[in-house]
Design a protein around this motif. Structure first.
Motif, short mmCIF file in Angstrom:
data_model
loop_
_atom_site.label_atom_id
_atom_site.label_comp_id
_atom_site.label_asym_id
_atom_site.label_seq_id
_atom_site.Cartn_x
_atom_site.Cartn_y
_atom_site.Cartn_z
N LYS A 162 1.09 -1.07 0.04
CA LYS A 162 -0.15 -0.10 0.08
C LYS A 162 0.81 1.29 -0.12
CE LYS A 162 -4.11 -1.33 1.97
NZ LYS A 162 -5.45 -0.91 2.77
N ARG A 211 0.63 5.11 0.74
CA ARG A 211 -0.64 6.08 0.90
C ARG A 211 0.41 7.62 1.04
NH1 ARG A 211 -4.81 3.97 3.28
NH2 ARG A 211 -4.66 1.89 4.19
N TYR A 244 2.11 8.32 -6.33
CA TYR A 244 0.92 7.55 -6.34
C TYR A 244 -0.12 8.48 -5.43
CZ TYR A 244 2.99 3.45 -8.24
OH TYR A 244 3.70 2.55 -8.78
N LYS A 245 -1.24 8.96 -6.11
CA LYS A 245 -1.84 9.81 -5.58
C LYS A 245 -3.01 9.19 -4.73
CE LYS A 245 -1.58 13.53 -8.74
NZ LYS A 245 -0.65 12.94 -9.68
N LYS A 246 -3.28 7.89 -5.01
CA LYS A 246 -4.15 7.04 -3.93
C LYS A 246 -3.56 5.62 -3.87
CE LYS A 246 -7.02 6.57 -8.25
NZ LYS A 246 -8.28 6.53 -8.93
N ASP A 287 -8.85 -1.95 -8.33
CA ASP A 287 -9.95 -1.13 -9.04
C ASP A 287 -9.85 -1.83 -10.49
OD1 ASP A 287 -8.34 1.53 -7.54
OD2 ASP A 287 -10.03 0.90 -7.28
#
Lengths: 661, 78
Positions: free
Chosen positions: A43, A45, A111-113, A566
């Protein structure tokens, strides 16, 4: 905050050699390569203390600072650009707390998300049983081949004629063995004839077989309203009513259906020009070109971009001034035979133009075919693994071409937006950072991701919020999200003008049919919102909601699902050969049409069922499908996942999982 | 999964056996061949164990009894 689980294996490669280049000197160091199949739950963040230095050093680079080694973090500013190191530092075991903080605080993530992908490892027992199953079926395959060979049973499949028995055998390799003995037994799961539009629900023709799938007969009945989880219908544009279909009918009345020529001759219609301008506007590039077939777009244009060249000038020079004909040259005594051969090979027909293609391990067959047809050197990097790609780039730049060590004329990185067998999304920000650092070109195949990802449906570039000008060649297909057929390539105007003259597809293939082009135009306008309604935005939102819901529910049920959270492509792992056939048949009994995939499209033990979520699926349809999948999963014992599943008896909420923070 | 009776549970277990060994995809006569070969192999294993395990167990017990339990009898002095 962000916890990262990595199972890394330290491999010392290249032994720390120092390589000198004109402007840059760097030292290759210990590299750790991590297998993408191990339990990676990564992940990223924004503004988190990420242990991985990947994004931190890359974003520092983009911010104009010099990249630094972990141990010399404090002296970073002093070194400048002379000593540059790997953009993506590899995770190390020993880390000083000081550098961790420095890296975390001085960056904004690439990474923006959160980018969360997972490929859960195959459980050991399941792998062993799968191999055992394949072993038993192989033994029976040999037994049946023996019976067929000695004519004890009739042979239905192609085999050599009696007179050809002493020739080189044609059907002895493993692929043919597999087809005869394994694929044929469960063949009723594929090539099912469809007799309606492949929307959210579809009608199938019922067929029976009396000789175990060697031949099929149609009973005359139709299985109606099968929920379609297999069509690439991401935005639901595969429909025979509505604005798109109406416009296509109008266009058929105007232009007819066939074009009867190629783009270069007289098959260039004004509707093609309109389509290309619209596609260019949609993607945010200068210019684009559309082709009649998606597969042909890849396989015919990569050779045009990195292909061979015929250098005729020295040929003419030689033969005008020295020899009158090829025979005279060949018979002349002034050059040895070897020299003559080399001369002809190198100067008259340059075999390789000196291009390098770096392609992902799991690229589609069309990309592989295009790369092979081009004749350039192909090097393969591990799937979505940026360390592997960086290593290849550094090796290519440091060592140059194989024998001569000349620099490569161009380096082309070929990746896909969404990989349809894995459901994974390419790490595009990192690839773009690498491309800029090492001055390579990027070819992005957005076959599945155009229209399906991103807040505006503009594909994976939109999803990551990057600039379309960063990607040199954006390729995509109209088959999946636009409900039509064909492919496109977008990029700078000079590139597209070059392709108009030199692409094999433009020169020899028939141009796109007008109703198909009109379907693309109408659907693209709907997605962009230019038709005045909110249908496009609604469908995009519906698709992302459906995707999230479907994936979450399947994970909760305990199936092993591959890929990014996604991506609308959802592979569900089956593993065992008998379960491939059983799953397809049981789902059809419950009126749900699915696509199951086995070898050779996937590795032999990793067979899977692939669901394609669509914006046309309503919540009720998804619930029906999920219920049926759960039932079949219990019946066939497919719930292999060993992650913490919510136990309702303990009262945990359904959102929690042992590995999430 | 709810099974109405024991027979249904047994048939589900047989289905799992078919899936795991891969026999599910084979034609019925091939299934029979495999089942009979497997059944005869298991029957032979069971028969051999029935014949030989009591003898082996008795010999093993005697062996260990001699080492541990047999000491007082042989080293006892009066």
């Amino acid at each position: 905050m962000g916890v990262v689980f990595l199972r890394a294996r330290a491999v010392t490669l290249l032994g720390g050699r120092q390589i000198r280049l004109p402007l840059i000197s760097f030292r290759t160091s210990r590299l750790t390569l991590y297998k993408p199949r191990t339990l990676i739950f990564v992940k990223f963040r924004v503004a988190s203390q990420s242990v991985k230095m990947t994004e931190s050093s890359a974003s520092k680079l983009l911010n104009g600072e010099a990249c630094q080694r972990a141990l010399r973090a404090k002296n970073a500013g002093k070194n400048g650009f002379v000593k540059n190191h790997c953009v993506f530092e590899h995770p190390r075991k020993y880390r000083r707390p000081a550098e961790k903080n420095q890296n975390a605080t001085s960056n904004s993530s690439l990474y923006k998300k959160p980018f969360s992908e997972s490929f859960e490892e195959t459980p050991l027992l399941v792998a062993v049983l799968t191999y055992m199953g394949y072993g038993i079926l192989t033994i029976f395959g040999y037994f049946r081949d023996f019976l067929r060979h000695w004519n004890i049973e009739k042979c239905h499949i192609a085999h050599e004629r009696e007179q050809q028995k002493d020739f080189v055998p044609l059907y002895q390799d493993f692929e043919n063995f597999y087809t005869r003995n394994l694929y044929m037994r469960i063949r009723d799961n594929w090539n099912r004839p469809i007799c309606s539009v492949p929307g959210a629900k579809v009608d199938l023709v019922e067929r029976v077989t009396h000789n175990y799938n060697w031949t099929f007969e149609h009973t005359g009945k139709v299985v109606k309203d099968v929920i379609n989880m297999g069509s690439y219908n991401y935005l639901g544009f595969a429909e025979n009513t509505g604005a798109c279909a109406g416009a296509a009918i109008e266009t058929t009345h105007t232009y007819g259906v066939g074009v009867a020529s190629t783009r270069c001759e007289i098959g260039n219609l004004d509707i093609h020009e309109e389509l290309e301008q619209l596609v260019a506007r949609f993607l945010g590039v200068e210019s684009s070109m559309a082709f009649g077939m998606g597969f042909a777009t890849n396989s015919m244009n990569i050779p045009a971009l990195t292909g061979k060249v015929r250098n005729l000038i020295p040929f003419l020079f030689l033969f005008c001034f020295r020899f009158l004909s090829v025979e005279e040259f060949w018979n002349s005594a002034c050059y040895s035979l070897k020299e003559k051969q080399l001369f002809l090979q190198r100067i008259i027909y340059k075999k390789k133009k000196g291009c390098l293609i770096l392609s992902d391990e799991l690229n589609h067959a069309s990309l592989v075919l295009g790369a092979r047809l081009s004749g350039s050197t192909i090097r393969v990097f591990k799937h979505n693994n940026m360390q592997s790609l960086e290593k290849l780039l550094r090796d290519a730049i440091a060592h140059g071409q194989p024998r001569t060590h000349r620099p490569w004329k161009k380096i082309l990185i070929v990746v896909e937006g969404i990989y349809s067998m894995e459901g994974s999304i390419v790490r595009l920000p990192e690839v773009v950072a690498l491309k800029k650092r090492y001055k390579a070109y990027l070819y992005l195949d957005e076959a599945h991701s155009i229209g399906a990802l991103g807040p505006n449906g503009r594909g994976v570039v939109d999803y990551f919020g990057l600039d379309p000008k960063d990607v040199d060649i954006m390729m995509g297909t109209f088959t999946k999200s636009f409900g039509a057929a064909g492919g496109y390539i977008g990029g700078r105007k000079e590139l597209i003008d070059y392709l108009r003259c030199h692409s094999h597809s433009a020169l020899y293939a028939t141009s796109m049919s007008p109703p198909v082009a009109q379907q693309i135009i109408s659907s693209m306008k709907i997605i962009m919102g230019e038709d005045g309604s909110t249908l496009g935005a609604d469908r995009l939102r519906q698709l992302s909601e459906n995707t999230t819901y479907f994936r979450r529910k399947l994970r909760e049920m305990g199936f092993i699902i591959y890929g990014n959270d996604d991506s609308p492509v959802v592979p569900l792992m089956l593993y065992m050969p008998a379960k491939i056939g059983a799953f397809g048949r049981e789902m059809l009994k419950r009126n749900i049409g699915t696509v199951v995939v086995g070898f050779p499209a996937t590795p032999i033990i990793e067979s899977r069922a692939r669901f394609c979520v669509s914006a046309a699926h309503t919540r009720e349809m998804l619930d029906t499908a999920l219920e049926a999948i759960s039932e079949v999963g219990d019946l066939l014992q497919l719930k292999y996942s060993r992650r913490g599943r919510p136990l309702s008896s303990l009262g945990w909420s359904s959102e929690e999982s042992l590995l999430q923070d | 999964m709810n099974f109405k009776n024991f027979r249904e549970y047994l048939s589900w277990l047989y289905f799992q056996y078919l899936l795991i060994t891969g026999i599910y995809v084979l034609e019925p006569w091939e299934k029979s061949i495999f089942n009979s070969v497997l059944f005869s192999a298991i029957a032979m294993v069971v028969y051999t164990s029935y014949v030989f395990i009591p003898i082996h167990m008795r010999l093993a017990l005697e062996f260990f009894h001699e080492i541990f339990g047999g000491q007082p009898e042989s080293t006892m002095t009066l």
